[in-house]
Design an enzyme around this catalytic site. Sequence first.
Site, PDB file in Angstrom:
ATOM      1  CG  ASN A 112      -0.455   0.702   2.405  1.00  0.00           C
ATOM      2  OD1 ASN A 112      -0.523   1.934   2.497  1.00  0.00           O
ATOM      3  ND2 ASN A 112       0.097  -0.057   3.348  1.00  0.00           N
ATOM      4  CG  PHE A 116      -0.595   9.321   6.998  1.00  0.00           C
ATOM      5  CD1 PHE A 116      -0.458   7.954   7.205  1.00  0.00           C
ATOM      6  CD2 PHE A 116       0.316  10.170   7.624  1.00  0.00           C
ATOM      7  CE1 PHE A 116       0.564   7.446   8.011  1.00  0.00           C
ATOM      8  CE2 PHE A 116       1.333   9.676   8.433  1.00  0.00           C
ATOM      9  CZ  PHE A 116       1.461   8.312   8.615  1.00  0.00           C
ATOM     10  CB  SER A 175       3.564   5.843   7.165  1.00  0.00           C
ATOM     11  OG  SER A 175       3.174   5.829   5.806  1.00  0.00           O
ATOM     12  CG  ASN A 177       3.074   4.700   1.673  1.00  0.00           C
ATOM     13  OD1 ASN A 177       3.847   4.338   0.799  1.00  0.00           O
ATOM     14  ND2 ASN A 177       2.381   3.847   2.415  1.00  0.00           N
ATOM     15  CB  THR A 178       4.203  10.579   5.196  1.00  0.00           C
ATOM     16  OG1 THR A 178       2.815  10.239   5.182  1.00  0.00           O
ATOM     17  CG2 THR A 178       4.362  12.052   5.550  1.00  0.00           C
ATOM     18  CE  LYS A 213       2.434   0.386  12.698  1.00  0.00           C
ATOM     19  NZ  LYS A 213       1.065   0.194  12.203  1.00  0.00           N
ATOM     20  CG  ASN A 242       4.019   1.309   9.414  1.00  0.00           C
ATOM     21  OD1 ASN A 242       3.356   0.820   8.499  1.00  0.00           O
ATOM     22  ND2 ASN A 242       3.714   2.457   9.988  1.00  0.00           N
TER      23      ASN A 242
END
Length: 355
Positions: A112, A116, A175, A177-178, A213, A242
Amino acid sequence: MRLADFFDLGARVLRSLDPETAHKITISALKTGLARPLEQTTPSSLATKALGLKFSSPLGLAAGYDKNAEVANGFLRFGVGFVEVGTITLRPQAGNPKPRLFRLASDRAVINRMGFNNKGLHAAAYRLAKRNKVPGIVAANIGPNRDSQDAPADCAQCARTLAPLADFLVVNVSSPNTPGLREMQNAEPLDELVQAVLGARDESGWPTPVVVKIAPDLDPSGCEAIARVVLDRSVDGLVVSNTSTGLRDGLTGTNAGEAGGLSGDPLFALSTQVLADMYRLTEGRVTLIGVGGISSGADAYAKIRAGASLTELYTALVYNGPGLIQRIHNELAELLKQDGFSSVAEAVGTASQPQ
Ligand SMILES: Cc1cc2nc3c(=O)[nH]c(=O)nc-3n(C[C@H](O)[C@H](O)[C@H](O)COP(=O)(O)O)c2cc1C
């Protein structure tokens, strides 16, 4: 047809749809009460205490499933010991362009790059306030907006608002993806972020535990830096881990080349290794939540033996449906009994002794 079979069939039908549409349908079904199990019987040996809270089971729903805190009550009915909602950002944001969620069925994995997508702090706070009297533990996962100019201040504001509404807070610095987020795992920015969040939690007047996390893609010095901050600042624990930006070798799914974070079966070994490392580095003094590739009681048990007091899952639910929760409970209770443990707490860390 047994109820679990009914849900497993539902999961098969949902898997024939594009994954984000399938997820939307599931959230609607949970919201309206359409997806509702009959009786859940969690073995009493799974009841456990962690973070000063009493859990009916050490198995929870990982972040990313209920990004807007809409279905925590609905999901708790499936028997999980807790639900982690979020990631919640201060301001609403759309996330990355679609498609951004990919199944790798042959690998029992998902990639994925959602980024967010969520309705923001105020929408989540409203939802959490509304559910407050229903029993069941709900954690709130917070992170900075993609365009945040001051991540510690933004996360502090989320913490101040959510501390009275959540049973514990999870600060997400992992994450993939940021852009730039994972750099906040480095000692200095992590220390600054943690101080801001703990300060805001204290200002709220609520003693809500705070955990951080982390990613599975850390080198030994990265793990040591995180452990030092956690111990120095009295952070209550860590969620490990994660999704991974690596682990692409050996994948067979047609979506294996997609950019983003990998979750599911191929993440199990790496995330469990980092969990064991963090248990050793934090000397068994903080609460660890083990997540990454859990799809059986044996997997949850391995995380517990590596040092996790609590565990979470997400991707295996995509492939197995929520009937999996009862199966994991039964298997885990049996494994504890076989090894002569009368509680989850007794088994924590028995496979990786602290230094
Ligand atoms: C579609 C999807 C979205 C996710 N979104 C988030 C998120 O918003 N925040 C977060 O901390 N983790 C997020 N995660 C990571 C999961 O919480 C979990 O750490 C990871 O998937 C490993 O567990 P699993 O192998 O059981 O899925 C997401 C995972 C998936 C598959």
